[in-house]
Motif scaffolding. Structure first.
Motif, short mmCIF file in Angstrom:
data_model
loop_
_atom_site.label_atom_id
_atom_site.label_comp_id
_atom_site.label_asym_id
_atom_site.label_seq_id
_atom_site.Cartn_x
_atom_site.Cartn_y
_atom_site.Cartn_z
N UNK A 1 -15.68 -2.23 9.03
CA UNK A 1 -16.62 -2.81 8.07
C UNK A 1 -15.93 -3.83 7.17
N UNK A 2 -14.69 -3.55 6.80
CA UNK A 2 -13.98 -4.48 5.93
C UNK A 2 -13.65 -5.78 6.67
N UNK A 3 -13.35 -5.67 7.98
CA UNK A 3 -13.09 -6.86 8.78
C UNK A 3 -14.26 -7.85 8.73
N UNK B 1 -11.78 1.55 -1.86
CA UNK B 1 -11.73 0.80 -3.10
C UNK B 1 -10.58 -0.20 -3.09
N UNK B 2 -9.42 0.23 -2.60
CA UNK B 2 -8.25 -0.65 -2.55
C UNK B 2 -8.48 -1.81 -1.58
N UNK B 3 -9.13 -1.53 -0.45
CA UNK B 3 -9.40 -2.57 0.53
C UNK B 3 -10.43 -3.58 0.01
N UNK C 1 -9.88 10.67 -0.79
CA UNK C 1 -8.83 9.74 -0.43
C UNK C 1 -9.40 8.56 0.33
N UNK C 2 -10.34 8.81 1.24
CA UNK C 2 -10.98 7.72 1.96
C UNK C 2 -11.65 6.76 1.00
N UNK D 1 -1.81 -4.94 0.77
CA UNK D 1 -0.96 -3.75 0.71
C UNK D 1 -1.72 -2.51 1.17
N UNK D 2 -3.00 -2.45 0.86
CA UNK D 2 -3.81 -1.31 1.29
C UNK D 2 -3.95 -1.29 2.81
N UNK D 3 -4.20 -2.45 3.40
CA UNK D 3 -4.32 -2.54 4.86
C UNK D 3 -2.99 -2.18 5.52
N UNK D 4 -1.88 -2.63 4.94
CA UNK D 4 -0.56 -2.30 5.46
C UNK D 4 -0.32 -0.79 5.40
#
Length: 250
Positions: free
Chosen positions: A46-48, A15-17, A9-10, A27-30
């Motif tokens: 890391x995504x930030x 992948x969505x982020x 799931x992680x 939407x993924x972050x929300x």
């Protein structure tokens, strides 16, 4: 997404982020923020550091604020030392959202005067939000030392940060208004005007401040009075003419 979520799931969240479509990333972050999972802390941080879209970055920061400060703050503290400018900037931004006063100690003079405008601007905002009352004057001195820096947006950010500190900035601005560097003096006077009238536009304040620096207080007051009289006598003057005159004054 809860504390029991597993690696598959992680991976889907990651992948969505990282999807090509920014609306999917948003939407993924929300979704992550709406159902916070401590296991996604590293993924969010890391995504930030690499997210190109402002709105998605802001949602990522919000998602981080939904996690426990006990785990989020130490990770953000490490991110402040990152070699990546966006990573440091976004960590500072998230700290401002969390509002934990103990993080004040992490805001260094180097950050407040960072050569990168975005780092400095974000550090100014965070510092103003977190500074203890007994250290406000020292912070004012640090921020006033940046007057005259950068383009309009940078100067506006600095003026807003100073004004948010309130009347404590008055003496330092008075001293800066006599600086031999006309850019510093004008910026100081513009900030004084905004402190006195927060509703005044920054561009108008800068224009008035430059006039005072160029002409001196008495001649500037006389010029302003004459300008007001002329506007009363000739109300039909075009906007284009007024703008041209203002540009000429600058």
């Amino acid at each position: 997404m809860n504390a029991t979520s597993g690696a598959p799931q992680d991976s889907r969240v990651a992948d969505a982020l990282g999807a090509e479509d920014s609306s999917v990333r948003l939407q993924a972050a929300l979704a992550v923020g709406s159902n916070p999972d401590p296991g996604l802390l590293e993924t969010l941080v890391e995504r930030c550091a690499v997210e190109p879209d402002f709105f998605v970055r802001d949602m990522l920061s919000w998602a981080l604020t939904r996690l426990s400060p006990e785990i989020t703050l130490p990770r953000l503290r490490r991110e402040l030392d990152s070699e990546r400018i966006q990573a440091r900037c976004q960590a500072l931004h998230t700290l401002s959202k969390i509002g934990e006063r103990s993080a004040w100690a992490w805001i260094t003079r180097d950050m407040l005067s960072d050569a990168d405008d975005e780092i400095a601007r974000t550090a100014w905002r965070v510092a103003v939000a977190l500074v203890p009352e007994h250290e406000e004057k020292d912070l004012v001195d640090e921020l006033v030392g940046q007057l005259g820096r950068g383009d309009r947006n940078v100067r506006l950010s600095l003026s807003r940060a100073l004004v948010d500190l309130g009347e404590v900035i008055g003496p330092a601005l008075e001293r800066a208004a006599t600086n031999p560097d006309s850019a510093v003096a004008a910026h100081a006077r513009a900030t004084e005007l905004l402190l006195q009238d927060p509703e005044a536009g920054f561009d108008v304040a800068v224009h008035d401040a430059r006039r005072v620096v160029t002409l001196g207080p008495e001649r500037a007051a006389a010029a302003a009075a004459a300008s007001g009289a002329a506007e009363t006598a000739e109300p039909a003057e075009s906007t284009e003419s007024a703008e041209a005159a203002e540009a000429g004054d600058c």
